[in-house]
Design an enzyme around this catalytic site. Structure first.
Site, short mmCIF file in Angstrom:
data_model
loop_
_atom_site.label_atom_id
_atom_site.label_comp_id
_atom_site.label_asym_id
_atom_site.label_seq_id
_atom_site.Cartn_x
_atom_site.Cartn_y
_atom_site.Cartn_z
N TRP A 321 -1.20 13.61 0.36
CA TRP A 321 -2.16 12.62 0.00
C TRP A 321 -1.53 11.24 0.47
CZ3 TRP A 321 -0.63 8.28 -3.23
CH2 TRP A 321 -1.81 7.63 -3.55
N HIS A 322 -0.35 11.21 0.71
CA HIS A 322 0.33 9.96 1.00
C HIS A 322 0.02 9.54 2.56
CE1 HIS A 322 2.53 10.04 -2.83
NE2 HIS A 322 2.84 9.02 -2.61
N GLY A 323 -0.30 10.72 3.49
CA GLY A 323 -0.45 10.37 4.74
C GLY A 323 -0.67 11.61 5.57
N PHE A 478 -1.79 4.14 2.04
CA PHE A 478 -2.07 5.39 1.48
C PHE A 478 -3.43 5.46 0.79
CE2 PHE A 478 2.62 5.16 0.73
CZ PHE A 478 2.84 5.59 2.17
#
Length: 478
Positions: A321-323, A478
């Site tokens: 989800w962060h990247g 993000f």
């Protein structure tokens, strides 16, 4: 638009506040529409090409939610509506955020050279997760029918839109509906300004101040032992004050409108275990992953082994989800493994002897912090190869430079460590109580007014003077 910019502080925020409270004299709905429009304008400044996508996303989810809440659908139709809504959200997120990453891996596997270049809409992860939670709760029968302006404001509310926190409709929309929030509250505005000032100082003076040291580890091809550690620690503290500063600024801005945002950051490096760390770091994301991923997967209800499997899946997806990069996957996998070890230890040692309780907590705090620093190396590095290079340097004490630059960096890192572990956080200073909608009770009583106002004025001045021309928050990506 950045919170830490002169146009925002001197122009945008005063105009939006004036319009909000001015319209509040005439009714309860107009200020909501005004704030929603201002939030869209805030997003459009710098991200105009994605405004249509944001509005379409709102209309789509509001429509699906309306079906789930109001329409008389049968069980299978409700499931189909929910599946359509969640699949639509994930499809859009997948295309914009992960299509390039998927194609890179496809090219690597099959030797092709297909290029995919898609710009990532700022904030898409936050407004997508916010709306997925809304749809799931609507399917569960836990959502009342909301008016479109209130729903649109809930999604676009500019203090959170770009970098969180992830909001929950049950918390926010009732606040938007209350008439009292449309009238200026001098106490809340004062508290909001103070909290904003603290956050601005953290961002412009502390996070941006230590940022150059990060290059010691992450922009040096062959860092020495001390350079690798100093660079990794500098990034650990940069990210801390960057995220903490943003969280404070978002809460402070929202308080000026009479709206309480959830706490998203609570001195996470003081945690004595990884489980506690995730209760203090990005708290709203942790809650989302727990309520809408880990528990639906089965949580801890299907035995210990599946519990660990569910933890790993949750953290792997949390990392992704962060990247869209393998470094974020590795970061998520590390934290998943940390959590499994932590839970296994708790299961083996449910009751610690009293004599060992304090030493165990101290050892737990040290180990937790070291584990976090190691994981941040993957989070920051541009590739897995580069992360492993930094970690190898951190494990090689034979290669030490420790020149004048490294000594100065060590002093700075030590000062930041003292602030992190010895200073109270903003919630403690201001008595911010999101659940009970209270803040600054000591200030209201008058016992600390002069000292607090002088201190706030000073940090606000330093924060404003420290503003740089281009200094984005790390979580914007993000």
């Amino acid at each position: 638009m950045l919170f830490n910019s002169y146009p925002f502080i001197l122009l945008f925020l005063p105009i939006v506040l004036a319009g909000y409270f001015g319209l509040g004299r005439r009714g309860n709905l107009a200020p909501v529409i005004w704030l929603a429009l201002a939030s869209v304008a805030f997003y459009a400044i710098g991200n105009w090409q994605f405004v249509a996508l944001l509005l379409i996303s709102i209309a789509f989810n509001y429509g699906i939610g309306h079906l789930l809440i109001v329409a008389k659908l049968g069980p299978s139709q409700r499931k189909a509506a929910l599946a359509l809504g969640v699949a639509g959200d994930l499809l859009v997120l997948g295309i914009f955020k992960y299509a390039g990453f998927a194609m890179e891996n496809f090219n690597a596997l099959f030797g092709t050279h297909v290029a995919v270049h898609i710009l990532l809409p700022v904030g898409i992860s936050f407004y997508t997760f916010t709306q997925i939670a809304f749809l799931v709760d609507a399917y569960r029968g836990q959502v009342a029918a909301y008016a479109l302006p209130h729903y649109a404001l809930f999604v676009t509310y500019f203090p959170h839109l770009i970098a969180g926190p992830i909001l929950h409709h049950k918390d926010m929309i009732p606040q938007f509906e209350r008439e009292e929030t449309k009238h200026p509250d001098a106490h809340l505005i004062l508290c909001g300004v103070i909290i904003f000032a603290i956050g601005l100082f953290k961002k412009t003076c502390l996070a941006d101040g230590i940022q150059p040291l990060v290059a010691l580890a992450f922009e040096t091809r062959s860092p020495s032992f001390d350079q690798a550690w100093l660079g990794a620690l500098a990034y650990t503290f940069q990210l801390y004050f960057d995220f903490s500063g943003y969280s404070d600024m978002a809460i402070g801005i929202s308080l000026m409108f009479g709206i309480f945002l959830p706490v998203n950051f609570n001195s996470p490096y003081k945690a004595t275990s990884i489980v506690e760390f995730w209760r203090r770091w990005h708290m709203t994301l942790s809650q989302f992953l727990r309520d809408y991923l880990y528990i639906p997967l089965g949580g801890n209800r299907r035995g210990r082994v599946l519990r660990y499997v569910n933890l790993m899946i949750t953290m792997l997806l949390g990392g992704l989800w962060h990247g869209a990069a393998w470094t974020f996957v590795a970061w998520g996998a590390l934290h998943g493994a940390y959590l499994c070890v932590n839970h296994a230890f708790n299961a083996l040692m449910p009751n610690m002897p009293l004599a060992l309780a304090r030493p165990t907590r101290v050892a737990g705090a040290v180990l937790t912090f070291l584990a976090i620093v190691v994981a941040w190396v993957f989070f920051r590095a541009v590739s897995l190869e580069w992360a492993l290079r930094v970690l190898r340097a951190m494990a090689d004490p034979a290669n030490i430079v420790f020149g004048r630059e490294e000594i100065a960096a060590l002093v700075l890192v030590a000062i930041y460590a003292s602030l992190v572990w010895l200073a109270p956080n903003t919630q403690d200073i201001m008595g911010y109580d999101h659940g009970n909608r209270r803040v600054g009770e000591a200030l209201r009583a008058g016992g600390m007014r002069p000292l607090m106002l002088y201190g706030a004025s000073l940090v606000l001045a330093f924060g404003i003077l420290g503003i740089q021309s281009h200094s984005e928050f790390i979580y914007f990506r993000f």
